[in-house]
Scaffold this motif. Sequence first.
Motif, short mmCIF file in Angstrom:
data_model
loop_
_atom_site.label_atom_id
_atom_site.label_comp_id
_atom_site.label_asym_id
_atom_site.label_seq_id
_atom_site.Cartn_x
_atom_site.Cartn_y
_atom_site.Cartn_z
N GLY A 81 -4.55 78.45 43.69
CA GLY A 81 -5.44 78.93 44.72
C GLY A 81 -6.52 77.93 45.00
N ALA A 82 -6.45 76.87 44.24
CA ALA A 82 -7.89 75.99 44.88
C ALA A 82 -7.39 75.07 46.18
CB ALA A 82 -7.67 74.62 43.92
N ASP A 83 -8.49 75.29 47.07
CA ASP A 83 -7.92 74.14 48.26
C ASP A 83 -8.40 72.92 48.08
OD1 ASP A 83 -7.71 76.35 50.27
OD2 ASP A 83 -9.93 76.80 49.73
N SER A 84 -9.39 72.54 47.18
CA SER A 84 -9.65 71.08 46.76
C SER A 84 -9.82 71.06 45.27
CB SER A 84 -10.86 70.71 47.69
OG SER A 84 -10.73 70.78 48.86
N VAL A 85 -9.53 69.88 44.67
CA VAL A 85 -9.85 69.69 43.40
C VAL A 85 -10.59 68.16 43.33
CG1 VAL A 85 -8.74 69.25 40.99
CG2 VAL A 85 -7.73 70.46 42.72
N ILE A 86 -11.75 68.50 42.52
CA ILE A 86 -12.50 67.13 42.34
C ILE A 86 -12.43 66.82 41.00
CG2 ILE A 86 -14.82 65.94 42.51
CD1 ILE A 86 -15.64 68.57 44.34
N TYR A 87 -11.77 65.74 40.62
CA TYR A 87 -11.63 65.55 39.03
C TYR A 87 -12.47 64.09 38.62
CZ TYR A 87 -8.06 61.85 40.03
OH TYR A 87 -7.37 60.86 40.40
N ALA A 88 -12.82 64.27 37.57
CA ALA A 88 -13.49 63.04 37.08
C ALA A 88 -12.79 62.53 35.72
CB ALA A 88 -14.99 63.27 36.62
N ASP A 89 -12.17 61.32 35.75
CA ASP A 89 -11.29 61.12 34.62
C ASP A 89 -12.12 59.91 33.87
OD1 ASP A 89 -8.19 61.50 34.06
OD2 ASP A 89 -8.65 59.55 33.49
N HIS A 90 -12.23 59.97 32.74
CA HIS A 90 -12.81 58.93 31.82
C HIS A 90 -12.65 59.20 30.29
CE1 HIS A 90 -16.22 56.23 30.55
NE2 HIS A 90 -16.19 55.64 31.93
N GLU A 91 -12.53 58.23 29.70
CA GLU A 91 -12.45 58.32 28.36
C GLU A 91 -13.48 59.04 27.52
OE1 GLU A 91 -11.18 54.81 26.29
OE2 GLU A 91 -10.38 55.76 24.49
N GLU A 92 -14.72 58.76 28.07
CA GLU A 92 -15.97 59.33 27.34
C GLU A 92 -15.90 60.91 27.66
OE1 GLU A 92 -19.36 57.81 26.25
OE2 GLU A 92 -18.83 55.77 26.95
N ARG B 145 1.70 75.42 48.09
CA ARG B 145 0.35 75.46 48.65
C ARG B 145 -0.18 73.77 48.71
NH1 ARG B 145 -3.70 78.73 48.57
NH2 ARG B 145 -5.01 77.21 48.04
N LYS B 146 -0.84 73.68 49.81
CA LYS B 146 -1.40 72.18 49.90
C LYS B 146 -2.71 72.15 49.56
CE LYS B 146 2.46 70.26 51.48
NZ LYS B 146 3.06 70.83 50.35
N GLY B 147 -3.39 71.08 48.96
CA GLY B 147 -4.81 70.89 48.77
C GLY B 147 -5.34 69.49 48.89
N THR B 148 -6.60 69.21 48.72
CA THR B 148 -7.09 67.98 48.53
C THR B 148 -7.55 67.65 47.42
OG1 THR B 148 -8.25 68.75 50.56
CG2 THR B 148 -8.58 66.42 49.99
N ILE B 149 -6.87 66.69 46.94
CA ILE B 149 -7.28 66.14 45.55
C ILE B 149 -8.38 64.93 45.54
CG2 ILE B 149 -6.58 65.22 43.17
CD1 ILE B 149 -4.11 67.20 43.64
N VAL B 150 -9.38 64.81 44.81
CA VAL B 150 -10.28 63.88 45.20
C VAL B 150 -10.84 63.54 43.80
CG1 VAL B 150 -12.60 63.16 46.22
CG2 VAL B 150 -11.19 64.95 47.46
N GLU B 151 -10.94 62.11 43.56
CA GLU B 151 -11.29 61.55 42.15
C GLU B 151 -12.77 61.13 42.37
OE1 GLU B 151 -9.22 57.98 40.53
OE2 GLU B 151 -10.48 58.37 38.77
N TYR B 152 -13.66 61.56 41.30
CA TYR B 152 -14.70 61.29 41.27
C TYR B 152 -15.25 60.20 40.19
CZ TYR B 152 -19.99 61.96 40.96
OH TYR B 152 -21.20 61.85 40.87
N SER B 153 -15.85 59.13 40.49
CA SER B 153 -16.10 58.05 39.42
C SER B 153 -17.54 58.84 38.76
CB SER B 153 -16.51 56.80 40.05
OG SER B 153 -15.24 56.47 40.64
N PRO B 154 -17.58 59.03 37.53
CA PRO B 154 -18.91 59.55 37.19
C PRO B 154 -19.85 58.29 36.69
CG PRO B 154 -17.03 59.82 35.46
CD PRO B 154 -16.25 59.10 36.55
#
Length: 407
Positions: free
Chosen positions: A79-90, A234-243
């Motif tokens: 159901g998400a149109d967009s996903v913002i993810y922050a990927d970091h070991e911490e 379903r299609k959506g935008t996936i965006v990486e965020y650098s925390p």
Amino acid sequence: MSVSVSQEKTKNDIEKYRHIYVIIEHFEGKIIPVTLEMLGEARRLMDEFNQKYNSSEKVVAVVLGYNVRQLCNDLVTYGADSVIYADHEELKYPINDIDTKIIAQIAKDAEIMKKISPEYEKTFVKPRYMFFAADNIGRHLSSTVLAELDSGLASDINKLVISDLDIRHEHKTKGQSIRYEKVLEMYRPDFSGFLWTTILCLDNKNPEIFREYHPQGCSIIPGAFKPIEKDSSRKGTIVEYSPNIDHNLKIKILNRRVIKKTIDYETCKIVVSFGRGIKDNPEQNIKLVEEFAELIGAEIGITLPLSKKPYQISQQLDSKYMIVDRVIGTSGSNVMPSLYIAIGLSGAVQHISGMKDSEVVISINPDENSPIIDESDIFIKGRMEDVLPILIDQIKKQMSTVSIRSN
Ligand SMILES: Cc1cc2nc3c(=O)[nH]c(=O)nc-3n(C[C@H](O)[C@H](O)[C@H](O)COP(=O)(O)OP(=O)(O)OC[C@H]3O[C@@H](n4cnc5c(N)ncnc54)[C@H](O)[C@@H]3O)c2cc1C
């Protein structure tokens, strides 16, 4: 008139807020169910919203963690149109201080908006709505994030409606009736589910104390909503965020051990739970429940208030039964036995959430207005002190007949 001036100003300003942000929780590489339920409800609300207001706002899932990229596609299919993810070991384990800062950064980031909704990039300030899970992590996180974003929070919600409301309030509207648009009505059960409270997070439109409160945020009770059907097309935008991680924080997780619950509800076929209905003679009534449960081979559960040890009982029963590990519901375990027997408990929504998937439910309660009746296949109207001895007696008789026959 001054009120209509401020009304006009607020109407324009309100479009600085866009989308529903859903904060995703996951455990050992899997999205936890309440997250999908929140996404499902966000999807339904946003579809109606866009139709009603002729807009193109989105459901935005926010995921923090380590190696979480693989979860993002699934979030779109649910159901998400967009996903913002922050990927970091911490970010491997949830740490409230760190997660609060990053979610607040993401919520205010106009650069991300360029990728998600370029049409709103210039005006975007913060999310319009924000959903968290009402579990141990989400309850804490929702309060700190909303504080960081200078807005309000409604906790433990199980119904949501978006509507336009005419509000007259001594302070917020200076006594004038003013229309508030796109208000998130957040409903929560109080007093054991006997009363519904509607919580609104409203801007101050009174010019003397003018202030806006966004996002309108809430934590959502697990089990309150249904996920939508998974749709792999379903299609959506996936965006990486650098925390931007604050390395001066004092908390660091060096090692982590998940403590297993002492009670295993997963394999048991029958669960007998009791609540404050034991109050007239707690010691004796717990012993009755214990005897009954032993006879039918059931595991015992309790309602949340009993884990706070409200009654004077022997140490032996207290340490065995009045413990957090036995709580059934949003603050404890979810069970789905073949048979659930609810004794002396009212059936508050938080409790129901933990047992509603039981196959057959029997309840014993003198009050037929208790909400547990709606969940019950069989409702035995009566006091446990009267009903349980009869049941115990009958079961013993049946058992002796069976054993005499088999001898
Ligand atoms: C954030 C939050 C999270 C929560 N999480 C949970 C949770 O996970 N699990 C949970 O259980 N609760 C939870 N609660 C508490 C919940 O809202 C209710 O307050 C609680 O479940 C009520 O417990 P109860 O049914 O034992 O007591 P009551 O609501 O007081 O009900 C007692 C029942 O016993 C019946 N009774 C009275 N005398 C007798 C008798 N002699 N024999 C038989 N029946 C009798 C009464 O008719 C009544 O229906 C939560 C609350 C909040 C705010």
